[in-house]
Design an enzyme around this catalytic site. Structure first.
Site, PDB file in Angstrom:
ATOM      1  CG  ASP A 120      30.613  55.039 -37.739  1.00 14.02           C
ATOM      2  OD1 ASP A 120      29.587  54.949 -38.418  1.00 14.02           O
ATOM      3  OD2 ASP A 120      30.689  54.637 -36.565  1.00 14.02           O
ATOM      4  CG  ASP A 182      23.961  52.195 -38.640  1.00 18.39           C
ATOM      5  OD1 ASP A 182      23.341  51.116 -38.625  1.00 18.39           O
ATOM      6  OD2 ASP A 182      23.995  52.970 -37.670  1.00 18.39           O
TER       7      ASP A 182
END
Length: 405
Positions: A120, A182
């Site tokens: 992330d 993601d």
């Protein structure tokens, strides 16, 4: 004959001009009020942020609440609020948004020195420092971006060919090397760094990750698994599972939207036709089963549909991606189709059914974060607002090929 030809050409030119004017007016009448709406809502949020708190970055508003729940810079969503502020500065050129964006961006500076703790890092740093550098060319932002890219690259496993997404899940879930869909979004940081002073190997890592994901992460119908687990010894795929979707074999809506956005971005960054072709395949799979309002249920295969929660965030991500994809595809009919689908999504998101308006401080309602964990279900979530605003800005400036700094 020459006179007739000139007359014909003049008439054609007039028709084209009128058509363009009508299109621009229609686009402006839709986009401008919603951009103004976002600016007003962001101003409310900015005024409500608690002073002198380490938790001052908006994350979500649970159903029934009015104000944001705040997190600190360690949260994976920490970069979206600064990104919203930078986008508002790009839209308005108002220095107050620049000052606010810089303030919240700089809070994320320690991330550059914390090593490759999680995939992330791209979400957190590129949407904040990346957007800020694009608009200001502040060299301090560039330094953070380059350090963060190097940190993210340490998670790459050359035997597997992908970046490790969740180091904590290696022991917790028994997933030796896990890669989630993601992660496609975070390749943008690597591409940018490779072209702005970073090592070229960052480009190679991003391409390899995308190619490996394209080969292993999708079923025959081009729906995406959420997680692929790899063997670190052989580099081979072990299995595809879910973590946030309904089931291992279901199509989690936001996961598919990450794929659409990610492969579209990879084509933009590389010019590799295989990424453009694949972006269309995963887009077509998503669009095939959309409900009438063009906002998906949180998982396309939840048996509770049509009584399952919606996910406005998936619609916002997809709309932004399709606006780019519509400019990249070579078939005019396909380009028009993708553009029109994006517009339909934004029209729904801009309606009373999905805009929060007077109900809370966010732009949008009805997003779903982690349904299996009963977390952020039918809530307002910051990344939904981020991609909604980004998509509106792409419509406002249709000649812009994306958000590359």
């Amino acid at each position: 004959m020459k006179i007739n030809l000139k007359i014909f050409q003049s008439i054609l030119a007039i028709i084209l001009i009128i058509s363009c004017l009508n299109f621009t007016h229609a686009q402006s009448s839709f986009v401008s009020p919603n951009l103004i709406y976002c600016e007003k809502k962001a101003a409310i949020t900015l005024g409500n942020i608690p002073p002198d708190s380490i938790n001052d970055l908006p994350r979500n508003i649970e159903k029934g609440n009015t104000h944001w729940h705040y997190v600190n810079y360690h949260d994976w969503c920490s970069g979206f609020w600064p990104g919203i502020l930078w986008n508002l500065y790009a839209y308005t050129k108002d220095k107050k948004w620049e000052a606010a964006a810089d303030r919240f961006t700089m809070q994320l500076s320690p991330l550059a020195n914390e090593g490759g703790f999680d995939h992330d890092l791209g979400f957190m740093v590129f949407n904040s420092f990346g957007k800020g550098y694009q608009l200001t060319h502040n060299t301090a932002y560039k330094k953070v971006l380059l350090k963060a890219a190097d940190s993210l690259a340490t998670l790459f496993n050359p035997r597997v060919g992908t970046i490790l997404s969740w180091p904590t899940m290696v022991k917790k879930m028994g997933w030796p090397h896990n890669t989630i869909i993601d992660n496609m979004m975070n390749l943008e940081l690597l591409f940018w760094a490779s072209k702005n002073g970073g090592n070229h190997k960052l480009y190679d890592i991003a391409v390899k990750h995308a190619e490996t994901t394209m080969r292993n992460h999708f079923r025959q119908d081009y729906s995406a698994y959420h997680v692929i687990v790899y063997d670190t010894v052989t580099g081979k795929k072990i299995k595809g599972v879910t973590h946030q979707g309904y089931a291992d074999n279901s199509m989690w809506a936001r996961g598919q939207s990450w794929a659409i956005y990610g492969f579209t971005m990879c084509y933009r960054e590389t010019g590799k036709v295989e990424f453009l072709d694949f972006a269309q395949k995963v887009s077509d799979r998503y669009l095939k089963d959309l409900p009438a309002d063009h906002v998906p249920f949180w998982d396309f295969n939840d048996p509770a549909v049509p009584n399952a929660p919606k996910d406005a965030s998936a619609a916002a991500v997809t709309a932004s991606a399709l606006l780019d994809l519509s400019r990249f595809v070579h078939d005019p009919a396909k380009a028009k189709y993708y553009y029109n689908e994006a517009v339909k999504m934004l029209e729904s998101l801009s309606s009373a059914a999905y805009q929060s308006r007077n109900s809370n401080d966010a732009f949008l309602l009805h997003s779903t974060g982690h349904k299996p964990n009963n977390s952020e279900v039918d809530a307002s979530i910051i990344y939904a607002d981020y991609y909604y605003l980004e998509a509106l800005l792409k419509m406002d400036k249709p000649d812009n090929d994306g958000k590359q700094p």
